[in-house]
Structures are given as C-alpha cells and as structure tokens.
Design a protein around this motif. Structure first.
Motif, mmCIF file in Angstrom:
data_model
loop_
_atom_site.group_PDB
_atom_site.id
_atom_site.type_symbol
_atom_site.label_atom_id
_atom_site.label_comp_id
_atom_site.label_asym_id
_atom_site.label_seq_id
_atom_site.Cartn_x
_atom_site.Cartn_y
_atom_site.Cartn_z
ATOM 1 N N ALA A 678 0.856 -1.185 0.000
ATOM 2 C CA ALA A 678 0.000 0.000 0.000
ATOM 3 C C ALA A 678 0.892 1.234 0.000
ATOM 4 C CB ALA A 678 -0.915 -0.001 1.220
ATOM 5 N N LYS A 679 0.522 2.210 -0.827
ATOM 6 C CA LYS A 679 1.378 3.385 -0.948
ATOM 7 C C LYS A 679 0.537 4.648 -1.079
ATOM 8 C CE LYS A 679 4.977 5.647 -3.589
ATOM 9 N NZ LYS A 679 5.533 5.853 -4.918
ATOM 10 N N LEU A 680 0.986 5.684 -0.402
ATOM 11 C CA LEU A 680 0.430 7.025 -0.532
ATOM 12 C C LEU A 680 1.557 7.944 -0.947
ATOM 13 C CD1 LEU A 680 -1.696 9.330 0.036
ATOM 14 C CD2 LEU A 680 -0.791 9.357 2.383
ATOM 15 N N TYR A 682 2.572 12.043 -2.284
ATOM 16 C CA TYR A 682 2.169 13.450 -2.357
ATOM 17 C C TYR A 682 3.200 14.196 -3.203
ATOM 18 C CZ TYR A 682 2.112 18.352 -0.852
ATOM 19 O OH TYR A 682 2.120 19.730 -0.833
ATOM 20 N N ASN A 721 -1.746 10.704 -4.695
ATOM 21 C CA ASN A 721 -2.073 9.431 -5.340
ATOM 22 C C ASN A 721 -2.093 8.308 -4.319
ATOM 23 O OD1 ASN A 721 -1.961 10.657 -7.980
ATOM 24 N ND2 ASN A 721 0.275 10.528 -7.860
ATOM 25 N N LEU A 722 -2.963 7.335 -4.548
ATOM 26 C CA LEU A 722 -3.034 6.138 -3.716
ATOM 27 C C LEU A 722 -2.839 4.915 -4.598
ATOM 28 C CD1 LEU A 722 -6.158 6.806 -1.456
ATOM 29 C CD2 LEU A 722 -3.755 6.890 -0.753
ATOM 30 N N ASN A 723 -2.207 3.874 -4.032
ATOM 31 C CA ASN A 723 -1.971 2.662 -4.808
ATOM 32 C C ASN A 723 -1.944 1.446 -3.878
ATOM 33 O OD1 ASN A 723 0.630 0.830 -6.078
ATOM 34 N ND2 ASN A 723 -1.103 1.278 -7.412
ATOM 35 N N LEU A 740 -6.117 12.120 -6.290
ATOM 36 C CA LEU A 740 -7.176 11.833 -5.326
ATOM 37 C C LEU A 740 -8.018 13.065 -4.998
ATOM 38 C CD1 LEU A 740 -8.468 9.911 -3.160
ATOM 39 C CD2 LEU A 740 -6.688 10.736 -1.595
#
Length: 774
Positions: A678-680, A682, A721-723, A740
């Motif tokens: 899981a990655k956030l 900015y 972004n979220l992944n 996002l």
C-alpha cells in the motif's frame, strides 16, 4: 501564425537516487549487468547514464531512475505521470507530444529544446513548434527511464544543456521463453472510462545464439472536456467601455458543436527486436518501435465557462506518429568494447485547430467567419555513433571515446482558411495564410570521457566533445494575414568544444562525494517565418526593431555542482544531496508579436540559476518505507537585450522555486503466498512565471490600453495518489487512485485567442490493472 510525461522489504533499501529519490523502489529489480567492482544486489537499479553500466548510487552525477516495476505501477502512462516524482524537472504542454521539458531552471520558449530525449541512445529531438513538442513514447516494455540532470553535452551532444531523459527498452533474452500480458480499466471524474491492453513475448530461436522480442499496446484514454454549442465568448482583449473601467466584450461563440468528453485519445504501439550472438564476444541487436497517437479534440477549456467546457466551432484532432529504428552492434575485444549504433527516427504530426477566435483578435470584423488551421510537421533524422570503451572497471584509467554524425530534415506546412471570406476581401480565395518552412541540420562530433584514479578512492574525470553544426532554413509565406508573398532563408555554421571536469571521492562503501563543472550548448539557427516588416511594425518598434531577425544565435552555459550520496544503517537509510550554480548566456527565447500573430526567436541576455536538492529514503521497520525529496531553484534573468520582452530580475519561465514529493509505502503478507504493498504519495509543484509580459493590450472605444496579464503566473498545485498492489506469484493486481483530491490547476493558461483558455491535469482517476506472465 504560431501558437504556442519482488523481493520483500529489503529490496527497498538498496534503491536510491542521485540527488532525487526514485519512484517506488520496493518492487524494483536490477536492470542491467553490473560492471562496477561491487556487484549490484537484487533490487538495485543499474544505470547507463555515462554510457557504461554502474550502480545508481555509484554514479557521480545527479540521476533519477525509474525501474520497470515503477513504470508499471499506479496507472502511469508516459513521462508526465512520473515527472512529479522528479524534483527539479518541470514541463509545459500537458498533452502527449506537445510537452516542453526543463531541468533545473534551464527553460525557454524557444523551439530548440534544452533537454535531450533518447530512446536506446538514439536522439528523438526535433525542432519543436506551436504544433509539436517533445516526443513522448508511451511506457511500454521499458526496463527503466533515467533522468540525467545538468549539462550532458560531452556524451549526448547539443541541446542536452539542461539534462537528458533516457528511455531504455527491455532487450531480448536468449534463454527465456515468456509471454507477458496486461489489461487495465479506469474511470475519470467529469469524464468517461479508459482501457488498456498489452502483450509482450520473448522467444529463443537458436539456443544461446538468437532471440526475438516483440509486443503490442493499445490504450484508450477517456476525455473529460465538453464542447457546448452557443456558449458565450468573453473577449478580455476587447472592452466595451473606455479605461479605467474595462468591460470584456461578451458574444455568442456561434458554435453548433456539442461533444461530451471530446478530448479522448488512443495510442497504439508496436515493438520488435532481436538479439543475435554469433559468438560470446559479439551482440547484434536490430529493433523497431512504432507509435501512433490520435486525439479527437484538444483538451483546452475556457475559464469563463463552468467546469471543463469550451465552445469551439470545429473539431480539433491531433495525430502524432513516431517511428524509431535502430541497429546496434557491440564487440568485446582485448579489454575494449566497440559499439556501432545506427538510428533512424521518423515523426509526423498533423495538427488541426479552430483559429476563428484567434483570427478575430487580429481582424475583429472576421469574428463571424470560421477559420480552420491545418498544420503538418514531418521530421526525418538519421544518426550514426561509433564508440569504444574500456571494459575493465578496476583499471586506474577508464575511458570512452567515439564519433557521431546526424542529419535531420524538418518541414512545417501551415494553412489557415477563413471560410467564405474570399468574396468579402475580393481575393478569390479563403486562404488567409499559407506558410512552408524547411529546415536542415547536419552535425559532426568527436568525444572522449577519461576517468583516472589519481589516489585510492579518488577519481578525476575529463570529458570533451568537439562539434560542428551546419543548418539551413528556407521559408515562404502568402495570404492577406501574411502581408502578401514573402520569402526568407538563412544559413548558419558553428563549431566548438563542450568540456566537463569532475572529481569523485569514495569515502566508504556507501558514501560518495563529487564535484563537477560542465559546459552546455544549444545551436542557433534561422527564424521559421518570413514576415513582412510592415505587417508587425508596431510590435517590432516596441521592441526596438525594424524587422524580424533572420537568425538567432546559439546559447551556452556553465553548471557547477557539488553532491553527496550516502547510505547508512546497513543501507536502511539513503540520503543524497546536491548544490548547483548555472551561468547561462545569450539565452534563446521565443518573442510573440500580438498585433500580427507571428513570433520569432531572439537572444535575451543572461540568467543565473542557484539551487539545491535533497532526498532521503528510510525503512523504519520491515516493510515500512518513507521517502521524500525536494528541490529549490532560484533562476533569474540577470541581463537583457533589445528585441525581447524579458526584464532583468524576472524569474526564468516555467521554473518553480520549490518542487517536492513524499511517499509512505507498507508491504505486508496476505492470505496464501501473496503480498500486498500500500502506498500514498504526495507531490507539490510550486508557482512559476509563465510569461515575461506583465500586461497585454486591450482595444477600447477610446483606443488601446494596457491591462494586467492575469495569466502571467502559474499557481502552485498539489497532487495526491493512492496505490494498492497485490502480488500472487505470476499474477499482479494494481488498484490505484490518481489525483485523489481532483486538483485542477490552470496549465498553459493564456489569452492568445481573446478568451482565457487553459488545460489541466487529468481529473481524479480510479482504476485497476492486472499483469501476468506465462
């Protein structure tokens, strides 16, 4: 008439960038054979920025690299999707094939680029125009992308004065039989649904001797800008009241077109390559890459309309076709690697636009007429490079030397018609402008890069490139908006040297200090329009000119850099930084003449660029990684000259002071033998100057007056972004949310056509992709 992209957590630790952090490192893989004394560990990126393979952390220059896994993650499509993860790099022109990239403030609106673009060491540079920008290969079967910062002229030639972007294709593998398949689906806010599918195969044909690799990608990107019929046009360059109160003229667009999500596009890419090893010392690799990009309509919207809307009268399609064909041979012989590289690049851009409102700013009485513009640009480039390099990485003297030749022909043909105006003007034709420009460039070069170990762990590098460039340009123009028939031509010749000096000290296995000084160069040339002096007299007089210059000169710069690369805590922490200073002279700049609609290239004086970059990456606990990077760039015009609009003290265009990014990633086991990441992330893009002119002229009942230019500055914006990636052996699932917060900055904001128009980032996009290998 010119108007203006799998190991577990320990893999994370090894990936580090030079000066800026790479994109997600936890899934990266070693990308090339390692030739340095210390072998690359699994998970480390190997780069060829200096035209020899070495660990990213060992390269004594500022490089950001994205691995194959990085390029396949999070719905990225082309270079602009990863540019936010590369501090110090910015762009204008948000649409594919229309971009102008800049690195560390070396940015201009001149048609000659300041950043080199390469596919497998073959230059993709062409003379850009208002109708074509940098070539943008879609991310498809690349082993990595490297971003080199600072002048790269000694190894990569002219126009790489700010840096270079290298796309590296995945080579055929002799002992691997595989098929890779991928499919993706996403939906965009305010728009529609996008699709993507790709297939790549690797097939050994003769055991240990011959293999072929090929593939196909198809991508359909949904649009998100609507065209509405009969919407109002707010003409900010015409006022219905005299100063000081200016009231923009509002009138119906006269458009009958209604099109939802009109800026949809498709990309089709095909590649085929082979690797033949007649014996263990010889590798021969022919390859072909062909890409066709079609966009149904431009993504430009009008800021006076709600949401993302425009009201153009006609369709505005773009077709951009790129072909890259290479033949590479590498022979290893007695401690020397000989490389023969032949390249042929063919690019064609067909660009249709609605000039109705633009023509009306030049001749207000023509507002009621529809004016289509058709511009076709064709470029063919042949290049040949022959180089030799030492193959022993432990030798005290390591060297690379070579010869280079390139020949390029570019033709731009533009026709503007104002439908039905022939009888009104008594000209017997609706063609109000036709121009044709043919430019030719031939360049020769000899280069050498020598690195000598003067003391244990202390290397000195001297690199030098001699170049000779010959250019010609022939232009013709006709039509009432050209002031009648005109012709022009220019011939230029230049030669010179591009040196680079460097010291690198290996303070320990994981610490590197370096200092460098490098010269960058960009050739001059002839101006692309033959303009009648009487047509633009007022604009030229305001600049202190009596006619458009026939040619413009080359510009040069020196960049000085001090950098450090370090890894600590058993490589759990990576910390890299750099300071740089650039002295840029005789800067090329595009100058727009608003009253007649033409532009020319001039030399505006000088600029000073001071900056710093810092990046870190830390694994707090197994599987949890935090990374971040920031760049500060203070780029200002230090000297100006007659004939241009820039003023001393103004910032260099399209150069934010601050660009930064931060990311948190966590990898953890899930049911079965699977793993999830899981990655956030900015990204921050600071504000920048878009135009030197702080005002534009507004027509009023009492005569023209100057009004403040509200589009002069690009405001800062942020992207999140979220992944979530799920790995199950040969299957990988990628869920992503890009943009996002639905950021919608006004990019390429202008009033060229009277109304305020802009493009923006792709709105919030939610998607899923699946990859597998057989």
């Amino acid at each position: 008439m010119r108007q203006y992209f799998n190991s577990a957590a320990q893999a994370v630790l090894a990936i580090a960038t030079a000066m800026t952090m790479t994109a997600p490192a936890w899934a990266a893989e070693a990308q090339a054979p390692q030739t340095a004394e210390e072998p690359a560990q699994v998970g480390e990126i190997v780069v060829t920025a200096r035209k020899r393979a070495e660990r990213l952390q060992d390269a004594p220059l500022s490089v950001t690299a994205f691995s194959e896994a990085d390029l396949q993650q999070g719905g990225v499509r082309d270079f602009k999707d990863v540019i936010g993860k590369t501090p110090g790099v910015s762009f204008s022109g948000a649409e594919l094939g229309q971009s102008r990239y800049s690195i560390r403030g070396v940015s201009t609106t001149s048609p000659s680029p300041t950043v080199g673009i390469y596919l497998d060491d073959v230059s993709l540079l062409t003379t850009t125009s208002a109708f074509s920008g940098a070539a943008d290969p879609v991310f498809f079967d690349f082993s990595r992308v490297e971003v080199l910062k600072g002048p790269q002229g000694t190894l990569y030639g002219g126009s790489a004065m700010g840096g270079a972007i290298k796309y590296v294709s995945h080579p055929p593998v002799l002992d691997e039989r595989s098929v890779d398949l991928a499919a993706g689906l996403s939906t965009t806010a305010h728009g529609g649904t996008s699709y993507q599918g790709e297939a790549v195969f690797n097939l050994p044909v003769v055991e240990d001797r011959l293999a072929i690799r090929g593939g196909l990608i198809y991508r359909e990107d949904a649009g998100y800008v609507d065209n509405v019929a009969g919407a109002p046009v707010v003409d900010v360059r015409t006022s219905t009241t005299p100063a000081p109160t200016l009231t923009p003229l509002v009138r119906p667009s006269m458009s009958t077109r209604s099109a939802k999500d009109q800026n949809s596009s498709t990309v089709v890419g095909v590649k085929l390559s082979a690797l033949w090893e007649p014996d263990p010392t010889l590798q021969i690799t022919p390859s072909a890459f062909h890409q066709v990009y079609r966009q149904k309509n431009t993504g430009v919207f009008w800021t006076n309309l709600p949401g993302l809307q425009s009201s153009f009268r006609i369709a505005q399609p773009t077709r951009d076709e790129l072909g890259v064909y290479t033949l590479t041979a590498v022979k290893s012989l007695n401690g020397v690697d000989l490389t023969w590289l032949t390249g042929y690049v063919d690019r064609s851009v067909q660009f249709d636009r609605d000039y109705s409102f633009y023509i009306a700013t030049l001749v207000p009485s023509l507002f009621g007429f529809t004016s289509p513009n058709a511009s076709d640009s064709d470029t063919e480039t042949f290049s040949q490079e022959i180089r030799a390099a030492s193959s022993d990485p432990s030798a005290r003297l390591r060297w690379t030397a070579g010869l280079y030749y390139a020949r390029q022909r570019n033709e731009l043909d533009q026709t503007v018609q104002t439908l039905g105006v022939g009888p009104v003007l008594g000209t017997g034709t609706d063609t109000v402008y036709h121009g044709n420009t043919v430019s030719r460039l031939t360049q020769y070069a000899a280069f050498a890069d020598l690195t000598y170990e003067i003391l244990p762990n202390l290397d000195a590098t001297l690199a030098l490139r001699y170049f000779k460039i010959e250019q010609s340009i022939d232009t013709t123009g006709d039509g009432v908006l050209n002031g009648g028939s005109t012709r022009g031509s220019a011939r230029t010749k230049e030669d010179g040297f591009n040196p680079k000096f460097e010291l690198a000290y290996k303070a320990g296995a994981d610490s590197l200090l370096y200092a460098s000084a490098a010269k960058g160069f960009r050739p001059g040339g002839g101006n692309p329009f033959a303009v009648a002096p009487s047509l633009c007299q007022a604009d030229l007089a305001a600049l202190g000119l009596s006619s458009v210059p026939v040619a413009f000169q080359s510009d040069k710069l020196w960049t000085y850099e001090l950098g450090s690369k370090n890894q600590f805590l058993d490589r759990r922490l990576t910390l890299n930084g750099a300071l740089f200073y650039t002295d840029w002279r005789n800067i090329q700049q595009n100058v727009f003449l608003p009253s007649c609609g033409f532009s020319f290239n001039g030399n505006l004086g000088a600029a000073e660029i001071k900056g710093a970059e810092l990046a870190f990456q830390l694994e707090f606990i197994d599987g949890l990684t935090v990374s971040g990077a920031a760049s500060y760039t203070d780029a200002k015009i230090s000297e100006t000259s007659p004939g241009v609009s820039a003023k001393a003290g103004q910032p260099v265009l399209d150069t934010p002071k601050w660009i930064a990014n931060a990311a948190v990633a966590y990898r953890f086991p899930i049911w079965g033998d699977g793993a999830a990441t899981a990655k956030l992330d900015y990204q921050h893009h600071g504000s920048s100057l878009r135009a030197f002119e702080d005002s534009y002229m507004v027509a009023t009942p009492a005569g023209p007056v100057a009004a403040p230019n509200a589009t002069q500055r690009q405001e800062a914006y942020d992207v999140v972004n979220l992944n979530l990636q799920l790995d199950y052996g040969r299957w990988r699932y990628d869920l992503f949310v890009n943009n996002l917060l639905d950021a919608d900055p006004l990019l390429d904001h202008n009033v060229v056509s009277g109304m305020e128009a802009a493009v923006t980032l792709r709105p919030r996009t939610v998607g899923l992709s699946v990859r597998t290998r057989f």
